[in-house]
Scaffold this motif. Structure first.
Motif, PDB file in Angstrom:
ATOM      1  N   PRO A   1      26.500  45.756  23.986  1.00 31.97           N
ATOM      2  CA  PRO A   1      25.742  46.338  22.874  1.00 31.97           C
ATOM      3  C   PRO A   1      24.459  47.037  23.333  1.00 31.97           C
ATOM      4  O   PRO A   1      24.075  48.068  22.785  1.00 31.97           O
ATOM      5  CB  PRO A   1      25.437  45.124  21.995  1.00 31.97           C
ATOM      6  N   SER A   2      23.825  46.506  24.360  1.00 37.55           N
ATOM      7  CA  SER A   2      22.586  47.098  24.862  1.00 37.55           C
ATOM      8  C   SER A   2      22.817  48.460  25.510  1.00 37.55           C
ATOM      9  O   SER A   2      21.897  49.273  25.607  1.00 37.55           O
ATOM     10  CB  SER A   2      21.921  46.155  25.869  1.00 37.55           C
ATOM     11  N   GLU A   3      24.040  48.721  25.962  1.00 40.00           N
ATOM     12  CA  GLU A   3      24.368  50.045  26.508  1.00 40.00           C
ATOM     13  C   GLU A   3      24.523  51.067  25.400  1.00 40.00           C
ATOM     14  O   GLU A   3      24.199  52.244  25.565  1.00 40.00           O
ATOM     15  CB  GLU A   3      25.676  49.979  27.310  1.00 40.00           C
ATOM     16  N   VAL A   4      25.038  50.625  24.271  1.00 44.87           N
ATOM     17  CA  VAL A   4      25.339  51.545  23.166  1.00 44.87           C
ATOM     18  C   VAL A   4      24.109  51.814  22.297  1.00 44.87           C
ATOM     19  O   VAL A   4      23.917  52.927  21.809  1.00 44.87           O
ATOM     20  CB  VAL A   4      26.481  50.965  22.300  1.00 44.87           C
ATOM     21  N   SER A   5      23.267  50.819  22.122  1.00 51.49           N
ATOM     22  CA  SER A   5      22.180  50.923  21.139  1.00 51.49           C
ATOM     23  C   SER A   5      21.223  52.095  21.360  1.00 51.49           C
ATOM     24  O   SER A   5      20.879  52.789  20.394  1.00 51.49           O
ATOM     25  CB  SER A   5      21.415  49.602  21.053  1.00 51.49           C
ATOM     26  N   PRO A   6      20.762  52.405  22.595  1.00 52.56           N
ATOM     27  CA  PRO A   6      19.852  53.557  22.728  1.00 52.56           C
ATOM     28  C   PRO A   6      20.530  54.884  22.417  1.00 52.56           C
ATOM     29  O   PRO A   6      19.900  55.801  21.903  1.00 52.56           O
ATOM     30  CB  PRO A   6      19.393  53.489  24.192  1.00 52.56           C
ATOM     31  N   ARG A   7      21.824  54.985  22.709  1.00 54.21           N
ATOM     32  CA  ARG A   7      22.553  56.215  22.385  1.00 54.21           C
ATOM     33  C   ARG A   7      22.690  56.364  20.876  1.00 54.21           C
ATOM     34  O   ARG A   7      22.582  57.458  20.324  1.00 54.21           O
ATOM     35  CB  ARG A   7      23.933  56.190  23.041  1.00 54.21           C
ATOM     36  N   VAL A   8      22.937  55.246  20.222  1.00 57.13           N
ATOM     37  CA  VAL A   8      23.036  55.245  18.764  1.00 57.13           C
ATOM     38  C   VAL A   8      21.716  55.705  18.149  1.00 57.13           C
ATOM     39  O   VAL A   8      21.691  56.484  17.198  1.00 57.13           O
ATOM     40  CB  VAL A   8      23.410  53.834  18.274  1.00 57.13           C
ATOM     41  N   ALA A   9      20.603  55.225  18.709  1.00 55.59           N
ATOM     42  CA  ALA A   9      19.291  55.615  18.194  1.00 55.59           C
ATOM     43  C   ALA A   9      19.080  57.117  18.325  1.00 55.59           C
ATOM     44  O   ALA A   9      18.549  57.768  17.414  1.00 55.59           O
ATOM     45  CB  ALA A   9      18.202  54.850  18.945  1.00 55.59           C
ATOM     46  N   GLY A  10      19.500  57.689  19.465  1.00 55.56           N
ATOM     47  CA  GLY A  10      19.362  59.135  19.658  1.00 55.56           C
ATOM     48  C   GLY A  10      20.182  59.929  18.657  1.00 55.56           C
ATOM     49  O   GLY A  10      19.750  60.971  18.160  1.00 55.56           O
ATOM     50  N   ARG A  11      21.358  59.439  18.339  1.00 53.24           N
ATOM     51  CA  ARG A  11      22.202  60.134  17.367  1.00 53.24           C
ATOM     52  C   ARG A  11      21.621  60.007  15.955  1.00 53.24           C
ATOM     53  O   ARG A  11      21.729  60.934  15.152  1.00 53.24           O
ATOM     54  CB  ARG A  11      23.637  59.596  17.439  1.00 53.24           C
TER      55      ARG A  11
END
Length: 922
Positions: A482-492
């Motif tokens: 989840p920690s790998e996905v969360s910053p990308r999600v924030a950018g989107r």
């Protein structure tokens, strides 16, 4: 005393290379006056990116000139095969040069040399002055310039896909060092520049040879030691290899005078850019410029008049605890705008795995992991805590209120149809209105293909979002932490918020709010329901039909071979051409690069001369129907639902029509017996009936309304057979005496006139001679003067404005109306005539779907919309509700819009899609 070498960074741009990349990367864009601007916009965005991310001390742009270079003197066929520059691109080059000047960037070009040579010289001098150098180009030839101080940024797909090359990256990509790139081209050649190289030697062999002999010269000196085919080829083409390398080498000593003070970049001329952006209607870029001095002073005193889009990453919080989730969601609903972002593996609506759910506001983002293989997940029940967005589904539920806007916040997503499908898959209903940047972007720039979040960010000039995972990655998102996905999600989420702000203003500015809020947005959940419902097929009938069609195909093959006098592969264009044009001596109608054409259009013409062409057309039709539908449909039945689930595309057709794929159920031909038979295999579930509601001649009725043609309006108001009336007037006979052939000819003109039907097309479709067909068309326009007037005026207005509109305000931009090419311009004119008609009809049936859905729910009918096929709606209903449904359909569909002529809907019902009988209304 030797001058000390200044430090710094020099960015050198290959002007024409980037212009080409930008032109082909971005969709056609024009100003209201019809001036093409897509290459300029792409170039401007690239410059913005470079000055921001690279922070150059020195900047320069190099251009090609139109005349020959020293390479043409060396090899006359150099770049001979390159196609001429498109007029739409050529017209933008002066604008790009004006843009570069406004950015304060010096430009260089030298007669007899290419931009590569100018950049090679600039990079050499910059190296000697101690600078780090970045070359920006789309041309891989520049990799030969890479060194310890020089790197290259290669644009692979327009301005988004950039790849940076240092020495190691060149070696990894090409297999040779930068100093060997020209040697490599000497051996392999370069097709785009028409550099011949050594025929028969490919990249792998060339790399192997250069790894052993280091350079082309040493290789040729030692050619006797090269064994096998490669050695023989090198001996035969040695001089050609030398010339090829000479053509590929970039000249780094061109006689150009440089002023390094001039190359020092101190910023763009904001006022010059502001003037250019206003003229070119680059609203997004204009917004990003610094405000004028007076405006800056006013803002500092009074505060900003609009929120600024932050480029800093949104802070993101991972939440799995239910109490923390409640608190975070309550905080989010106090914001002005909330971006919603489900994270998924798979595709809608039945094969999706929900990996996580995210939302973002201007203050930060929250990511709720739900289906990761690693780390801690929240319960799927957590979604039910997202009130007032989501509620438990009760029965069929109600769709979100598209009109509701008083409550905060404004929710926004990308693909609201998918969001509704996802909610329904988890027994939830979207309660609130959720805006969709995909639908908004489609309405603002229709017919431009890709409306992904990445592409929309490019089109509308907001920060490009991070990818959730690399495009080539085969690792499911669920397998990531989840920690790998969360910053990308924030950018989107940040990109979604920026897009929502910009598109909301654009929709309002372009007069698209009505069609967005009354048609496209409320339609999305209805389409999601249709896709989820799917439709049942009768597998037994399909098997029987497959066997029958195979018999037909075998029979037609035998008949074609008999007519040909020999057996041949009917599916081979080459063998078919030999039979038609050599053995049978039929005339060649048109040619392709590979020889005489055997296309359907050609065969239709040849069918007038020989029976074999008609048989081949019939053979192809049966074979296509069998492979496309009869053989393919059983494999598309979903394992769990037992039904076929087509996908309806809401953002594809520029006219506003829905399209269908996987399978395309809108394209089953109904004019042929075989096509109609396929409809028979579509059946309702047990205990239900199929109900079909079809608009009668809706496009002709819209034409009558828009053109205000007195004859057409009067005919429709009187309930006349419009085709019979047209035939009677044009052939000069009494309506009762109109023959079937005459009515067919009139029907072909009535439906074809606004599509630009020609005398040739009408003759082909009706059997009339060309002169008879032209006389028919001429008489039509004399009788229907209002139609002729409309066609002339709509093209004139479209040329002035750059676009046409439908009755509900949908736009379609037509930049090709100013093209110098007659064929391109003529097609755009036909499109200008047709779009307001076809687009208005599309808007009407979409609006009808919305009102029908509301009535079905209000009256609690057990009826479900399954398919929309342009002017036709197909429902599944219990027999007892069929009369009420039929009455409802007539009322809602006929009353959806008030036109000068009545809308007429025919409602039928039956045991399958083909065998239908009219429903008698009480």
């Amino acid at each position: 005393m030797k001058e000390s070498k200044p430090q710094g960074k020099a960015v050198l741009i290959d002007g024409h290379s980037l212009i080409y990349r930008a032109f082909y990367a971005l969709p056609t864009l024009t100003t209201a006056s019809g001036e093409h601007t897509n290459a300029v916009l792409g170039f401007a965005m690239m410059l913005n990116r470079l000055v921001k991310e690279e922070a150059p001390d020195y900047l320069a742009v190099a251009y090609d000139l139109s005349g020959p270079t020293f390479r043409h003197e060396t090899f006359s066929d150099y770049k001979k095969e390159r196609p001429p520059m498109a007029d739409e691109l050529r017209s933008q080059i002066p604008l790009v040069k004006e843009l570069v000047k406004a950015f304060g960037i010096p430009a260089y070009a030298l007669e007899g040399f290419e931009a590569d040579d100018v950049i090679g010289t600039l990079s050499r001098e910059a190296e000697e002055r101690g600078c780090a150098v970045l070359i920006v180009t789309g041309d891989m030839d520049a990799l030969q310039l890479v060194s310890e101080r020089v790197s290259a940024l290669i644009t692979r797909r327009g301005i988004r896909d950039l790849e940076r090359f240092g020495h190691d990256e060149v070696k990894e990509r090409l297999g040779v060092a930068p100093s060997q790139v020209a040697d490599l081209k000497g051996l392999t050649g370069e097709k785009s520049d028409n550099i011949p190289g050594v025929p028969g030697i490919g990249p792998k062999t060339a790399v192997r040879l250069l790894s052993e002999y280091e350079s082309l010269e040493r290789l040729l000196e030692s050619v006797d030691s090269v064994k096998g085919k490669a050695g023989a080829l090198l001996k035969e083409h040695a001089e050609q290899a030398r010339v090829s390398k000479e053509l590929a080498v970039i000249d780094r000593h061109v006689p150009i005078v440089l002023n390094w003070d001039e190359l020092t970049w101190s910023g763009a001329d904001q006022e010059a850019l502001r003037s250019l952006y206003r003229r070119l209607e680059f609203r997004r870029l204009l917004d990003e410029l610094e405000p004028p001095e007076q405006e800056r002073s006013e803002r500092s005193a009074d505060g900003p008049d609009r929120p600024e889009v932050s480029e800093d990453p949104l802070p993101v919080t991972l939440i799995t605890d239910p109490d923390e989730l409640d608190t975070a969601w309550a905080h989010a609903t106090e914001a002005e705008r909330v971006a919603l972002l489900p994270v998924l593996d798979g595709s809608f609506p039945h094969d999706t795995h929900l990996v996580g759910w995210a939302w973002g506001t201007k203050d930060g983002a929250v990511y709720v992991p739900l289906g990761h293989d690693k780390g801690k997940n929240a319960s799927l029940q957590s979604l039910r805590q997202l009130r007032p967005l989501l509620v438990e589904t009760e029965g069929r539920g109600e769709h979100g209120d598209s009109e509701a806007r008083s409550e905060s916040p404004k929710y926004v997503c990308h693909d609201v149809k998918g969001l509704h499908a996802l909610a329904a898959a988890h027994e939830l209903t979207i309660k609130a209105r959720v805006d969709d940047v995909m639908l908004q972007g489609y309405l603002c720039v229709p017919g431009q293909g890709d409306y992904s979040l990445e592409d929309l960010s490019l089109k509308f000039g907001v920060g490009e979002p991070p990818m959730l995972q690399e495009a080539k990655s085969k690792t499911p998102l669920a397998a990531l932490e989840p920690s790998e996905v969360s910053p990308r999600v924030a950018g989107r989420c940040r990109t979604l918020l920026s897009l929502a702000e910009r598109l909301e203003g654009r929709i309002d500015e372009d007069g698209l709010k009505g069609v967005y809020e009354t048609v496209e947005l409320p339609l999305a959940p209805i389409i999601a329901d249709m896709e989820r419902e799917g439709i049942r097929i009768d597998a037994r009938q399909l098997r029987e039909m497959a066997a029958q069609m195979q018999e037909e195909i075998t029979r037609l093959e035998e008949e074609i071979h008999t007519l040909a006098g020999e057996r041949f592969n009917i599916n081979s264009p080459k063998q078919l051409a030999q039979i038609l044009f050599e053995r049978l001596g039929l005339p060649v109608v048109s040619k392709t690069k590979s020889g005489p054409s055997t296309s359907a259009d050609v065969l239709e013409q040849l069918a007038l001369e020989h029976e074999i062409a008609a048989k081949i057309l019939e053979y192809r039709q049966v074979q296509k129907l069998k492979s496309t539908y009869v053989d393919a449909l059983p494999a598309l039945v979903h394992n769990e639902t037992g039904r076929i689930h087509t996908t309806f595309n809401q953002v594809v057709a520029a006219t506003g029509r829905l399209s269908s794929q996987g399978p395309n159920l809108q394209n089953i031909p109904v004019r042929t017996e075989q096509g109609r038979r396929i409809r028979r295999v579509f059946v309702p579930k047990e205990g239900f009936a199929l109900v079909k509601a079809d608009y009668s001649q809706i496009e002709l009725r819209v034409l009558a309304h828009i053109s205000e043609d007195e004859e057409l309006v009067a005919a429709f108001r009187a309930g006349m057979d419009i085709h019979q009336k047209t035939a009677a007037e044009i052939f000069g006979v009494d309506p009762d005496e109109v023959s079937g052939a005459q009515r067919s000819a009139a029907k072909a003109v009535n439906f074809g006139i606004v599509y630009g039907i020609s005398s040739f097309g009408l003759a082909r479709d009706t059997g009339l001679s060309r002169s008879e067909a032209q006389a028919f068309i001429d008489t039509y326009f004399e009788r229907y003067a209002g139609v002729a007037r409309y066609m002339k005026e709509v093209v004139k207005e479209a040329r002035e404005r750059g676009y046409v509109t439908t009755l509900r305000g949908r736009r379609r931009y037509l930049p090709d109306l100013t093209s110098r090419k007659w064929a391109v311009r003529n097609f755009a004119e036909r499109t200008a005539i047709n779009t307001p008609i076809q687009g208005s009809a599309a808007d009407l049936i979409k609006a009808a779907m919305i009102s029908v859905d509301a009535r079905i729910q209000a009256e609690s009918l057990e009826a479900y919309l399954l398919l929309q096929v342009h002017d036709e709606l197909l429902f599944e209903a219990v027999p007892g509700d069929v009369p009420a449904l039929a009455r409802l359909l007539k009322e809602e569909m006929e009353g959806v819009e008030s036109l000068r002529v009545p809308l007429v809907v025919e409602v039928q019902s039956g045991p399958n899609w083909l065998d239908q009988e009219p429903v008698l209304l009480e």
